[in-house]
Design a protein around this motif. Structure first.
Motif, PDB file in Angstrom:
ATOM      1  N   ARG A   1      -6.239  13.978  -0.150  1.00  0.00           N
ATOM      2  CA  ARG A   1      -7.675  14.105   0.499  1.00  0.00           C
ATOM      3  C   ARG A   1      -8.569  14.980  -0.512  1.00  0.00           C
ATOM      4  NH1 ARG A   1      -7.804  12.829   6.080  1.00  0.00           N
ATOM      5  NH2 ARG A   1      -9.080  14.546   6.707  1.00  0.00           N
TER       6      ARG A   1
ATOM      7  N   ILE B   1       9.125   4.835   4.759  1.00  0.00           N
ATOM      8  CA  ILE B   1       8.279   5.138   4.039  1.00  0.00           C
ATOM      9  C   ILE B   1       8.733   6.617   3.844  1.00  0.00           C
ATOM     10  CG2 ILE B   1       6.035   6.614   3.696  1.00  0.00           C
ATOM     11  CD1 ILE B   1       4.716   4.436   4.936  1.00  0.00           C
TER      12      ILE B   1
ATOM     13  N   ILE C   1      -0.220   8.751   3.165  1.00  0.00           N
ATOM     14  CA  ILE C   1       1.353   8.541   3.467  1.00  0.00           C
ATOM     15  C   ILE C   1       1.650   6.980   3.675  1.00  0.00           C
ATOM     16  CG2 ILE C   1       3.011   9.072   5.571  1.00  0.00           C
ATOM     17  CD1 ILE C   1       1.783  11.699   5.546  1.00  0.00           C
ATOM     18  N   ALA C   2       0.908   6.261   4.606  1.00  0.00           N
ATOM     19  CA  ALA C   2       1.430   4.997   4.778  1.00  0.00           C
ATOM     20  C   ALA C   2       0.384   4.050   3.765  1.00  0.00           C
ATOM     21  CB  ALA C   2       1.213   4.425   6.083  1.00  0.00           C
ATOM     22  N   PHE C   3      -0.591   4.518   3.303  1.00  0.00           N
ATOM     23  CA  PHE C   3      -1.805   3.765   2.837  1.00  0.00           C
ATOM     24  C   PHE C   3      -2.652   4.593   1.834  1.00  0.00           C
ATOM     25  CE2 PHE C   3      -5.127   4.350   5.247  1.00  0.00           C
ATOM     26  CZ  PHE C   3      -4.451   4.342   6.569  1.00  0.00           C
TER      27      PHE C   3
ATOM     28  N   ILE D   1       0.991  16.933  -0.513  1.00  0.00           N
ATOM     29  CA  ILE D   1       0.703  15.485  -0.733  1.00  0.00           C
ATOM     30  C   ILE D   1      -0.896  15.106   0.017  1.00  0.00           C
ATOM     31  CG2 ILE D   1       0.899  13.056  -0.222  1.00  0.00           C
ATOM     32  CD1 ILE D   1       3.975  13.434  -0.820  1.00  0.00           C
ATOM     33  N   MET D   2      -0.797  15.547   1.321  1.00  0.00           N
ATOM     34  CA  MET D   2      -2.150  15.274   2.169  1.00  0.00           C
ATOM     35  C   MET D   2      -3.099  15.962   1.719  1.00  0.00           C
ATOM     36  SD  MET D   2      -0.686  14.871   6.246  1.00  0.00           S
ATOM     37  CE  MET D   2       0.270  15.872   6.678  1.00  0.00           C
TER      38      MET D   2
ATOM     39  N   ARG E   1      -2.332   7.911  -2.680  1.00  0.00           N
ATOM     40  CA  ARG E   1      -1.452   9.151  -2.766  1.00  0.00           C
ATOM     41  C   ARG E   1      -1.347   9.783  -3.979  1.00  0.00           C
ATOM     42  NH1 ARG E   1       4.764   9.732  -0.643  1.00  0.00           N
ATOM     43  NH2 ARG E   1       4.293   8.310   0.883  1.00  0.00           N
ATOM     44  N   VAL E   2      -1.641  11.192  -3.737  1.00  0.00           N
ATOM     45  CA  VAL E   2      -1.387  12.067  -5.136  1.00  0.00           C
ATOM     46  C   VAL E   2      -0.047  12.885  -4.772  1.00  0.00           C
ATOM     47  CG1 VAL E   2      -2.252  14.179  -6.213  1.00  0.00           C
ATOM     48  CG2 VAL E   2      -3.902  12.304  -5.332  1.00  0.00           C
ATOM     49  N   ASP E   3       1.081  12.812  -5.690  1.00  0.00           N
ATOM     50  CA  ASP E   3       2.116  13.469  -5.367  1.00  0.00           C
ATOM     51  C   ASP E   3       1.942  14.966  -5.171  1.00  0.00           C
ATOM     52  OD1 ASP E   3       3.788  11.147  -7.403  1.00  0.00           O
ATOM     53  OD2 ASP E   3       4.058  11.440  -5.425  1.00  0.00           O
TER      54      ASP E   3
ATOM     55  N   ASN F   1       0.961  -1.224   0.149  1.00  0.00           N
ATOM     56  CA  ASN F   1      -0.018   0.162  -0.079  1.00  0.00           C
ATOM     57  C   ASN F   1       0.755   1.357   0.071  1.00  0.00           C
ATOM     58  OD1 ASN F   1      -2.654  -1.236   0.076  1.00  0.00           O
ATOM     59  ND2 ASN F   1      -2.014  -1.892   2.290  1.00  0.00           N
TER      60      ASN F   1
END
Lengths: 473, 98, 478
Positions: free
Chosen positions: C338, B91, C319-321, C333-334, C324-326, B82
């Motif tokens: 979202r 990460i 971030i961890a899953f 990113i966040m 994700r959009v760069d 993921n």
């Protein structure tokens, strides 16, 4: 120019020792990157926290040691904010009902005692670890979720000295209770500092500034002094202190602005719905109290008041619990506490220091230690002989009682001493002549007696009897 | 009084952006909602009770706490599926400035 | 056979007429057949998993709502932000069904992140009502309700935070059960509002619900809010006599002055239903419940659920899953992740949730909502001293047509549209069962009982179902 009184408050975050993390079963300890993990730590959808009993036990123990009022029912709250080291997007902490409130510790600064009051201590979880490289950062979740106990002092310290004394006292409590290893260089104990200045003639506290995330006590001292100076300069030039959060630039030795009051984050604290209220049973508290060792402060008082040990020696003995435990074990076999303290502080620690060894390297059984001390107290061996016995035992790693036996008993029989003195008189007629002629040779004669007995005669008795015999001449 | 600026700030603190038209819809929703909540504030007895955060008392004590036994469930290899960007089993994200 | 009740399927399995492979194939074939029209599934499994358990559910296919964690199997919560998310662990409810030998055949569509009541906000499209394709089946457990209504599987698992099992059950003509809070572990259920969330069951009979409940209920060490009490085997208690049991209904909900013909018919159906209760020897009485409290249910619910949802979904950052959009910075990113990943409706709910939790607003908003919750639950518990259950029409309308604006927060206080939330506020066990038809669409009656008394609620519902005559109701389509 008015004088300013600085006020300091400290928030100390200490990682607790335990096998597993605070809200999940993954390992709390060493490990390869991103391996001490549970799905709970990463904050995947659908996970739920389960509270670690040992973390609660240790927290309660610390709270009791800090003289806090203990909470009746344990509850947790969410602190919501976004940051890459916070996987759930919230931290589980205690906001409404900290595990312990209204506590205090007694610190000693330059010989005088002061009570530092503690607002609360509360249990929460640590964040993940980030490595910051040139253009990117890397996240390791091994630390995410480790139990963290945060202790918040009241704003009642007024110098960096008091602050450091407080930190060392607090840290030692954690070590005494084995609640944490509290190694600052491993990030296990971290401090947020609050500093405000008020004019001497003012009766309310000035605006406080927070400096976050200091990783060593030495830096804490630096930061306090730098910040006091900074605030003083502003106030003296007619400026105003703004409530803000700063961080410390270790390279340039300055505190640096991070965010102001306007940007202050609203954490939207509310009750953690996945953890119901947990009643702390009397049984649990009873057992914790029973398992609690006597702490540094109480031990110091006892050594000073009951054993007549000096303040400095008592402080030395109690600084490290291992040493204090050893000392108490030794005297439990009946030897004289002051004599024991003297040999430990006056000789043993110096020996260890010189040979770059630690207390755990000492291989002398407490009872043996006690027996040897008794030999000295009973006059069977001299103080010098005692030190020699210890040195030989430690150097050669040989059993101390055997060495003591080999060294032999001190001669303290009056008749025997008189015999020896008469022998010395007979063997050294010229010296006796000198004495009769008024020469001061008593010390020389003592030397001869010592030489003849390889230092085994009891010095004070010998002195007394020698004086008598010389009189008779 | 709810303004669009307040709503935009809220969205920003939640780490997302919304379309302009959505703010119009949201403003209307807020107006209705706040009116309803205002009525609630005037309900008899509201002030006299503790807010409820659990549906009922669970009556648990420290016996129910988890025993301190370590048990690692996953490692980075498991996580990879993921994760979009990683390096050295960690990460990877653009540099985080404190 | 998948459109039959569990007893019949079990019988055929046990005497070798069919085997679990055939059942699985049948379920999957039907699922694929109905997929375009009704959109019940996000994922249809292509391989049957091994069944190792030995319970009445062994070999029987079922579906899970796609907000329940299944290790190695895509779980999206019908949101773009999780459209490629593969969980690393199993939800307890899934683990228990696996251990019982039940066979997962698919993950069903839901309203995004379970935050909706129409079945129209799933990232893969809307879910249509099997009884009338022009109408919704409600939500958020839309797909789970529809696949049971269509006879694709005999049971499915859903979740209920405000009415998300019982409402689609009502619109879809199936049995929907929300147990006591904590009766079924929430470990692995993607959290919407943790203090209101429940895992529950869809089936076509109360007995089938019991078979499933007996497997999935129980204390879970991984969920601190799961119940410890052993409350017996439900299936053993469903046929007890209910003579003498006392039920009440809310006067203010039924005594409505309305011009709606539909509503009048629903009330008529309800009156017939309570007559049937009386014929069973039960006492059914009308009770007055403070109107101001009833009208406060919906805003209080919005307040609490949006607030909790906002916090619960703060982990969705890419971030961890997550999808994700760069971006050029971590915040970028966040924000981009979202912004793209959540629908506008969800964002509006989060903004509201965030607002009510703000320090300066909590007292008047979030905490007041919590106070209303307590007043309502206290009132219910007071009534439950004299009554064994609350009986009400599940909803005051038949499944609405799609063009109705039902996700915008509206001003209408329809008690009949909101009373199901009471079951979530107090964690009361609550079941909706089909009670008839109005204008060719199913209508439903709801029974809600005292907390922890699941067995009694299931017992009463079973006896009532027997005399209502809709046991096994299924919508077959050619």
């Amino acid at each position: 120019m008015s004088s300013y009184i600085p006020t300091i408050g400290l928030e100390v975050h200490c990682e607790l020792k335990s096998n597993s993390k605070n809200f999940s079963s993954s390992k709390n300890g060493e490990g390869v990157v991103n391996s001490n993990l549970s799905v709970v730590d990463i904050g995947y959808p659908g996970i739920l926290p389960v509270v670690n009993k040992e973390a609660v036990r240790k927290s309660l123990m610390v709270a009791l040691a800090l003289n806090c009022e203990i909470v009746e029912k344990l509850s947790f709250d969410r602190k919501n904010y976004y940051y890459p080291d916070l996987p759930k997007g919230y931290q589980i902490t205690q906001f409404a009902n900290p595990i312990g409130i209204n506590g205090y510790v007694i610190i000693n600064v330059d010989g005088s005692e002061r009570k530092i009051t503690i607002h609360d201590t509360h249990l929460e979880e640590d964040t993940a670890n980030m490595d910051h490289l040139e253009t990117y950062s890397l996240i390791d979740y091994n630390r995410a979720g480790i139990p963290l106990l945060e202790t918040v002092s009241d704003p009642c310290m007024h110098s960096s000295k008091e602050a450091i004394a407080y930190l060392e006292t607090l840290r030692n409590i954690f070590l005494y209770l084995d609640a944490s290893d509290a190694k600052a260089d491993m990030g296990q104990i971290r401090v947020d500092i609050n500093v405000s200045l008020q004019r001497e003639d003012e009766n309310k506290l000035g605006t406080r500034v927070e400096i976050k995330n200091i990783n060593s006590f030495a830096t804490v001292k630096e930061v306090i002094e730098v910040e006091i100076k900074r605030q003083q300069e502003i106030l003296e030039s007619g400026g105003k202190i703004e409530q803000e959060t700063r961080r410390y630039d270790e390279v340039n030795k300055k505190t640096v602005f991070m965010r102001g009051k306007v940007d202050a984050i609203d954490y939207k604290y509310y009750r953690e719905p996945n953890i119901p209220e947990i009643k702390i049973t009397e049984e649990f508290i009873k057992k914790i109290k029973k398992d609690m060792p006597t702490l540094e402060y109480e031990r110091k008082r006892k050594y000073i008041n009951d054993y007549g040990i000096s303040f400095i020696d008592a402080a030395t003995l109690t600084k490290d619990k291992k040493l204090s435990d050893y000392f108490e074990d030794i005297i439990s076999y009946g030897c004289q506490p002051k004599d024991t303290s003297n040999i430990i502080v006056g000789f043993l620690l110096g020996y260890l220091n010189k040979n770059d060894k630690g207390i755990s390297s000492i291989n002398i059984a407490s009872k043996d230690f006690s027996d040897v001390i008794k030999m000295m107290t009973d006059g069977k061996i001299s103080n010098k002989q005692l030190k020699d016995i210890f040195t030989k035992s430690l150097d050669e790693d040989k059993n101390i009682l055997e060495i003591a036996k080999m060294t032999g008993n001190q001669i303290s029989d009056r008749k025997q001493i008189r015999e020896i003195i008469k022998e010395v008189f007979n063997d050294n007629s010229k010296i006796i002549e000198d004495y009769k002629n008024g020469k001061n040779v008593k010390g020389f004669i003592m030397g001869l007696i010592m030489k003849k007995t390889a230092g085994k005669v009891n010095p004070s008795l010998t002195n007394e009897i020698l004086a008598e015999e010389l009189e008779k001449l | 009084m709810i303004t669009k600026d307040i709503l935009k700030k809220l969205a920003s603190n939640l780490m997302f952006e919304m379309e302009e038209e959505e703010y119009d819809t949201l403003e209307k929703e807020f107006a209705i909602f706040l009116k309803q909540m205002d009525l609630i504030a005037h309900i008899k007895d509201v002030d006299g009770v503790e807010p409820m955060t659990f549906p009922f008392e669970l009556d648990i004590n420290d016996h129910f706490l988890r025993s301190d036994v370590a048990n690692n469930e996953i490692n980075f290899d498991d996580m990879k599926v993921n994760v979009k960007d990683y390096e050295e089993n960690k990460i990877k994200v653009p540099k985080v400035v404190e | 056979m998948t459109n039959k009740l569990i007893d019949e399927i079990r019988s055929s399995l046990d005497n070798g007429e069919i085997d679990s492979h055939m059942l699985f194939e049948e379920a999957v074939t039907k699922a694929k057949e109905y997929q375009k029209e009704y959109n019940c599934f996000v994922t249809i499994l292509d391989e049957k998993q091994e069944e190792n358990g030995n319970s009445i559910l062994r070999g029987i296919p079922y579906a899970l709502k796609d907000n329940i964690s299944t290790k190695g199997i895509l779980t999206t919560a019908s949101s773009n932000i999780l459209k490629d998310y593969i969980p690393l662990y199993d939800a307890t409810v899934y683990k228990k069904l696996k251990e019982a030998g039940a066979v997962l055949m698919g993950k069903t569509t839901l309203d995004e992140l379970a935050m909706g009541g129409t079945g129209t906000t799933c990232h893969t499209g809307i879910v249509r009502n099997p009884w009338d394709k022009r109408r919704m089946i409600g939500g958020s457990s839309a797909g789970s309700a529809a696949c049971v209504a269509l006879g694709i599987v005999p049971f499915s698992i859903g979740s209920d935070t405000g009415d998300s099992i019982r409402k689609p059950a009502a619109y879809g003509g199936v049995v929907g059960y929300k147990p006591t809070y904590g009766r079924v572990s929430r470990y692995g259920l993607f959290a919407f509002a943790s203090s209101l969330d429940h895992v529950g069951v869809f089936a076509r009979s109360v007995k089938d619900v019991c078979y499933v409940m007996d497997v999935i209920k129980g204390h879970d060490d991984k969920d601190m809010t799961s119940l410890v009490d052993h409350d017996g085997v439900y299936i053993d208690n469903i046929n007890r006599s209910v003579c003498g049991k006392k039920l009440f209904y809310i006067k203010e909900a039924i005594d409505i002055d309305s011009n709606s013909g539909e509503l009048k018919k629903i009330i008529d159906n309800f009156n017939t239903t309570i007559e049937k209760c009386r014929e069973l020897g039960m006492i059914v009485e009308e009770v007055s419940f403070r109107k101001d409290l009833l009208e406060a249910i919906y805003p209080a619910y919005m307040c609490i659920s949006c607030a909790e949802a906002t916090s619960n979904n703060s982990n969705l950052t890419g971030i961890a899953f997550g999808n994700r959009v760069d971006g050029h910075s971590i915040n970028d990113i966040m924000i981009k992740t979202r912004t793209k990943g959540f629908s506008e409706l969800i964002k509006r709910r989060f903004v509201l949730g965030s607002y009510v939790l703000q320090k300066e607003n909590q007292e008047k908003l979030f905490l007041n909502a919590g106070r209303i919750r307590r007043l309502i639950v206290d009132k219910m518990n007071e009534l439950f001293k004299n009554y064994d259950g609350l009986i009400m029409p599940s909803i005051g309308e038949i499944a609405p047509f799609f063009d109705k604006d039902s996700d915008r927060l509206s001003d209408e206080y329809l008690i009949l549209g909101n009373h199901l939330v009471i079951g979530n506020f107090g964690g009361f066990p609550s079941i909706s069962i089909p009670s008839g038809f109005v204008d060719k669409m199913p209508v439903s009656v709801n029974i809600t009982g005292r907390a922890r008394e699941d067995a009694l609620v299931l017992n009463i519902a079973n006896k009532l179902e027997e005399v209502l005559g809709y046991r096994g109701l299924v919508k077959e389509n050619e």
